[in-house]
Design an enzyme around this catalytic site. Structure first.
Site, PDB file in Angstrom:
ATOM      1  N   TYR A  74       0.819  -1.216   0.000  1.00  0.00           N
ATOM      2  CA  TYR A  74       0.000   0.000   0.000  1.00  0.00           C
ATOM      3  C   TYR A  74       0.853   1.268   0.000  1.00  0.00           C
ATOM      4  O   TYR A  74       0.429   2.290  -0.543  1.00  0.00           O
ATOM      5  CB  TYR A  74      -1.032  -0.044   1.140  1.00  0.00           C
ATOM      6  CG  TYR A  74      -2.109  -1.053   0.788  1.00  0.00           C
ATOM      7  CD1 TYR A  74      -3.053  -0.751  -0.201  1.00  0.00           C
ATOM      8  CD2 TYR A  74      -2.130  -2.320   1.345  1.00  0.00           C
ATOM      9  CE1 TYR A  74      -3.998  -1.683  -0.592  1.00  0.00           C
ATOM     10  CE2 TYR A  74      -3.076  -3.260   0.968  1.00  0.00           C
ATOM     11  CZ  TYR A  74      -4.008  -2.938  -0.003  1.00  0.00           C
ATOM     12  OH  TYR A  74      -4.935  -3.857  -0.419  1.00  0.00           O
TER      13      TYR A  74
ATOM     14  N   ASN B  89     -14.674  -6.001 -21.540  1.00  0.00           N
ATOM     15  CA  ASN B  89     -15.930  -6.752 -21.451  1.00  0.00           C
ATOM     16  C   ASN B  89     -16.302  -7.041 -20.009  1.00  0.00           C
ATOM     17  O   ASN B  89     -16.193  -8.182 -19.540  1.00  0.00           O
ATOM     18  CB  ASN B  89     -15.789  -8.075 -22.222  1.00  0.00           C
ATOM     19  CG  ASN B  89     -15.598  -7.821 -23.686  1.00  0.00           C
ATOM     20  OD1 ASN B  89     -16.449  -7.226 -24.348  1.00  0.00           O
ATOM     21  ND2 ASN B  89     -14.452  -8.241 -24.204  1.00  0.00           N
ATOM     22  N   PRO B  90     -16.760  -6.028 -19.282  1.00  0.00           N
ATOM     23  CA  PRO B  90     -17.180  -6.287 -17.905  1.00  0.00           C
ATOM     24  C   PRO B  90     -18.367  -7.232 -17.874  1.00  0.00           C
ATOM     25  O   PRO B  90     -19.072  -7.378 -18.883  1.00  0.00           O
ATOM     26  CB  PRO B  90     -17.566  -4.900 -17.382  1.00  0.00           C
ATOM     27  CG  PRO B  90     -17.795  -4.056 -18.579  1.00  0.00           C
ATOM     28  CD  PRO B  90     -16.970  -4.625 -19.688  1.00  0.00           C
TER      29      PRO B  90
ATOM     30  N   GLY C 176     -15.446   1.611 -15.883  1.00  0.00           N
ATOM     31  CA  GLY C 176     -14.167   0.966 -15.618  1.00  0.00           C
ATOM     32  C   GLY C 176     -14.151  -0.014 -14.464  1.00  0.00           C
ATOM     33  O   GLY C 176     -13.235  -0.009 -13.649  1.00  0.00           O
ATOM     34  N   THR C 177     -15.157  -0.864 -14.417  1.00  0.00           N
ATOM     35  CA  THR C 177     -15.110  -1.956 -13.431  1.00  0.00           C
ATOM     36  C   THR C 177     -15.488  -3.257 -14.112  1.00  0.00           C
ATOM     37  O   THR C 177     -16.417  -3.304 -14.921  1.00  0.00           O
ATOM     38  CB  THR C 177     -16.029  -1.700 -12.211  1.00  0.00           C
ATOM     39  OG1 THR C 177     -16.095  -2.924 -11.443  1.00  0.00           O
ATOM     40  CG2 THR C 177     -17.429  -1.273 -12.601  1.00  0.00           C
TER      41      THR C 177
ATOM     42  N   HIS D 166     -14.420   0.446  -0.867  1.00  0.00           N
ATOM     43  CA  HIS D 166     -13.292  -0.400  -0.468  1.00  0.00           C
ATOM     44  C   HIS D 166     -12.221   0.332   0.330  1.00  0.00           C
ATOM     45  O   HIS D 166     -11.092  -0.137   0.437  1.00  0.00           O
ATOM     46  CB  HIS D 166     -12.680  -1.075  -1.708  1.00  0.00           C
ATOM     47  CG  HIS D 166     -13.599  -2.091  -2.320  1.00  0.00           C
ATOM     48  ND1 HIS D 166     -13.496  -2.534  -3.625  1.00  0.00           N
ATOM     49  CD2 HIS D 166     -14.657  -2.752  -1.787  1.00  0.00           C
ATOM     50  CE1 HIS D 166     -14.452  -3.415  -3.869  1.00  0.00           C
ATOM     51  NE2 HIS D 166     -15.176  -3.565  -2.782  1.00  0.00           N
TER      52      HIS D 166
ATOM     53  N   ARG E 112       1.408   1.817  -3.628  1.00  0.00           N
ATOM     54  CA  ARG E 112       0.180   2.343  -4.276  1.00  0.00           C
ATOM     55  C   ARG E 112       0.047   3.850  -3.975  1.00  0.00           C
ATOM     56  O   ARG E 112      -0.318   4.637  -4.811  1.00  0.00           O
ATOM     57  CB  ARG E 112      -1.078   1.627  -3.763  1.00  0.00           C
ATOM     58  CG  ARG E 112      -1.085   0.116  -3.846  1.00  0.00           C
ATOM     59  CD  ARG E 112      -1.387  -0.377  -5.260  1.00  0.00           C
ATOM     60  NE  ARG E 112      -0.273  -0.271  -6.181  1.00  0.00           N
ATOM     61  CZ  ARG E 112       0.795  -1.069  -6.196  1.00  0.00           C
ATOM     62  NH1 ARG E 112       0.909  -2.054  -5.344  1.00  0.00           N
ATOM     63  NH2 ARG E 112       1.753  -0.914  -7.079  1.00  0.00           N
TER      64      ARG E 112
ATOM     65  N   GLN F  46     -15.284   1.953  -6.153  1.00  0.00           N
ATOM     66  CA  GLN F  46     -14.555   0.838  -5.538  1.00  0.00           C
ATOM     67  C   GLN F  46     -13.098   1.231  -5.363  1.00  0.00           C
ATOM     68  O   GLN F  46     -12.317   0.485  -4.785  1.00  0.00           O
ATOM     69  CB  GLN F  46     -14.634  -0.396  -6.448  1.00  0.00           C
ATOM     70  CG  GLN F  46     -16.027  -0.941  -6.617  1.00  0.00           C
ATOM     71  CD  GLN F  46     -16.110  -1.895  -7.798  1.00  0.00           C
ATOM     72  OE1 GLN F  46     -15.825  -3.077  -7.667  1.00  0.00           O
ATOM     73  NE2 GLN F  46     -16.499  -1.398  -8.949  1.00  0.00           N
ATOM     74  N   ASN F  47     -12.740   2.401  -5.898  1.00  0.00           N
ATOM     75  CA  ASN F  47     -11.335   2.803  -5.866  1.00  0.00           C
ATOM     76  C   ASN F  47     -10.936   3.368  -4.509  1.00  0.00           C
ATOM     77  O   ASN F  47     -11.733   4.016  -3.839  1.00  0.00           O
ATOM     78  CB  ASN F  47     -11.058   3.841  -6.953  1.00  0.00           C
ATOM     79  CG  ASN F  47     -11.294   3.269  -8.340  1.00  0.00           C
ATOM     80  OD1 ASN F  47     -11.384   2.052  -8.485  1.00  0.00           O
ATOM     81  ND2 ASN F  47     -11.399   4.126  -9.326  1.00  0.00           N
TER      82      ASN F  47
HETATM   83  P1  OAD Z   1     -10.710  -4.639 -12.403  1.00  0.00           P
HETATM   84  O1  OAD Z   1      -9.231  -4.622 -12.643  1.00  0.00           O
HETATM   85  O2  OAD Z   1     -11.336  -5.906 -12.001  1.00  0.00           O
HETATM   86  O3  OAD Z   1     -11.446  -4.151 -13.726  1.00  0.00           O
HETATM   87  C1  OAD Z   1     -10.984  -3.020 -14.421  1.00  0.00           C
HETATM   88  C2  OAD Z   1     -11.962  -2.663 -15.505  1.00  0.00           C
HETATM   89  O4  OAD Z   1     -11.511  -1.460 -16.102  1.00  0.00           O
HETATM   90  C3  OAD Z   1     -12.083  -3.703 -16.623  1.00  0.00           C
HETATM   91  O5  OAD Z   1     -13.445  -3.912 -16.954  1.00  0.00           O
HETATM   92  C4  OAD Z   1     -11.318  -3.050 -17.776  1.00  0.00           C
HETATM   93  O6  OAD Z   1     -11.858  -3.400 -19.056  1.00  0.00           O
HETATM   94  C5  OAD Z   1     -11.561  -1.588 -17.492  1.00  0.00           C
HETATM   95  N1  OAD Z   1     -10.578  -0.679 -18.057  1.00  0.00           N
HETATM   96  C6  OAD Z   1      -9.272  -0.874 -18.350  1.00  0.00           C
HETATM   97  N2  OAD Z   1      -8.707   0.243 -18.852  1.00  0.00           N
HETATM   98  C7  OAD Z   1      -9.696   1.185 -18.866  1.00  0.00           C
HETATM   99  C8  OAD Z   1      -9.754   2.558 -19.279  1.00  0.00           C
HETATM  100  N3  OAD Z   1      -8.681   3.194 -19.752  1.00  0.00           N
HETATM  101  N4  OAD Z   1     -10.936   3.196 -19.157  1.00  0.00           N
HETATM  102  C9  OAD Z   1     -12.044   2.566 -18.672  1.00  0.00           C
HETATM  103  N5  OAD Z   1     -12.040   1.276 -18.273  1.00  0.00           N
HETATM  104  C10 OAD Z   1     -10.876   0.603 -18.374  1.00  0.00           C
HETATM  105  O7  OAD Z   1     -11.018  -3.450 -11.366  1.00  0.00           O
HETATM  106  P2  OAD Z   1     -12.315  -3.257 -10.455  1.00  0.00           P
HETATM  107  O8  OAD Z   1     -13.537  -3.715 -11.138  1.00  0.00           O
HETATM  108  O9  OAD Z   1     -12.254  -1.855  -9.945  1.00  0.00           O
HETATM  109  O10 OAD Z   1     -10.695  -4.358  -4.389  1.00  0.00           O
HETATM  110  O11 OAD Z   1     -11.970  -4.231  -9.265  1.00  0.00           O
HETATM  111  C11 OAD Z   1     -12.832  -4.312  -8.168  1.00  0.00           C
HETATM  112  C12 OAD Z   1     -12.053  -4.539  -6.903  1.00  0.00           C
HETATM  113  O12 OAD Z   1     -11.163  -5.636  -7.066  1.00  0.00           O
HETATM  114  C13 OAD Z   1     -11.154  -3.389  -6.515  1.00  0.00           C
HETATM  115  O13 OAD Z   1     -11.836  -2.382  -5.792  1.00  0.00           O
HETATM  116  C14 OAD Z   1     -10.119  -4.041  -5.679  1.00  0.00           C
HETATM  117  C15 OAD Z   1      -9.868  -5.273  -6.507  1.00  0.00           C
HETATM  118  O14 OAD Z   1      -9.361  -6.374  -5.865  1.00  0.00           O
HETATM  119  C16 OAD Z   1      -9.901  -4.452  -3.307  1.00  0.00           C
HETATM  120  O15 OAD Z   1      -8.702  -4.263  -3.353  1.00  0.00           O
HETATM  121  C17 OAD Z   1     -10.629  -4.789  -2.060  1.00  0.00           C
END
Ligand code: OAD
Length: 230
Positions: free
Chosen positions: A53, A198-199, A170-171, A104, A56, A86-87
């Protein structure tokens, strides 16, 4: 005033240079979750968790919000906007958004290992290993680790249930309960997803528009459209 919930993940900060988690070059390709992001890891190997961390935080301090964060903040001038992220970064705050729920946790805060309510801001990037809270307990990153409850989720679901529109940016929608938020939108409420990948939208039952673009491009465009046709 139209109520908009903006639900964001790591992808909204990707264009600021911060790594996502599950993309090919993401954090979880380089670290094992069970080594750095669980309560057991903190007990077993505190230095590794704290160092993870600290890294980060160092990255966060050297970056800045991108056009997606600014577009989301701009929406507040025209709509009743609530950000649910979630960020753990503070880029929404720095871009000017004022109503933000961090599901989170927050990288720029630490909390007592003994009392979850003792939360303190951290100056700079470095958490010292022996830093203690006012109750004498060691401080830990103010992060929701895997296996821990998500205390802000209830508040987020209530806000989602009142929204007239949801924007998901972006999740991967792979982490629960956070991903379930899309299920709390009232039937018929439009959901926009801004994501070049592809979320997992399979559980979205509402009218869905997937804008397949990077956040820094897709989000300003969407904001402009919404502001124009309001
Ligand atoms: P992920 O890494 O799981 O997903 C990232 C998403 O962002 C994907 O759908 C990518 O396609 C998309 N992406 C990548 N580049 C992008 C861009 N330039 N613009 C927009 N989208 C883009 O991340 P999260 O869904 O945030 O939790 O992950 C959820 C949680 O898992 C986080 O909060 C974290 C992690 O483990 C903890 O640490 C507790």
């Amino acid at each position: 005033m139209t109520k908009i919930v903006v639900f964001t993940g790591a992808g909204v900060s990707a264009d600021s240079g911060l790594s996502t988690f599950r993309d090919a070059d993401g954090l979880w390709a380089n670290y094992r979750i069970e080594d750095v992001c669980t309560p057991e890891a903190l007990k077993r190997n505190r230095p590794l968790v704290v160092e993870f961390y600290n890294k980060r935080r160092k990255e966060l301090l050297s970056t800045k919000p991108n056009p997606a964060h600014y577009a989301i903040a701009e929406l507040e001038k025209y709509f009743d906007v609530q950000v649910v992220t979630q960020n753990v970064d503070d880029l929404h705050e720095r871009a000017g958004s004022t109503r933000i729920i961090h599901l989170h946790g927050e990288l720029m805060k630490l909390r007592s290992e003994r009392n979850d309510n003792i939360i303190v801001p951290i100056e700079g990037w470095e958490q010292l290993l022996d830093a203690r809270a006012e109750d004498g307990a060691l401080l830990r990153p103010h992060i929701v680790f895997f296996g821990e409850s998500v205390p802000m989720f209830d508040a987020a679901t209530k806000i989602a249930a009142e929204a007239d529109m949801m924007i998901v940016v972006g999740t991967s929608l792979a982490v629960y309960p956070a991903a379930m938020l899309v299920r709390y939108a009232k039937p018929g409420v439009p959901i926009y997803v801004v994501d070049p990948g592809n979320p997992d939208t399979s559980m979205i039952r509402n009218p869905l528009t997937h804008i397949k673009a990077r956040a820094a491009e897709g989000m300003p465009q969407l904001a402009e459209e919404l502001i124009e046709k309001r």
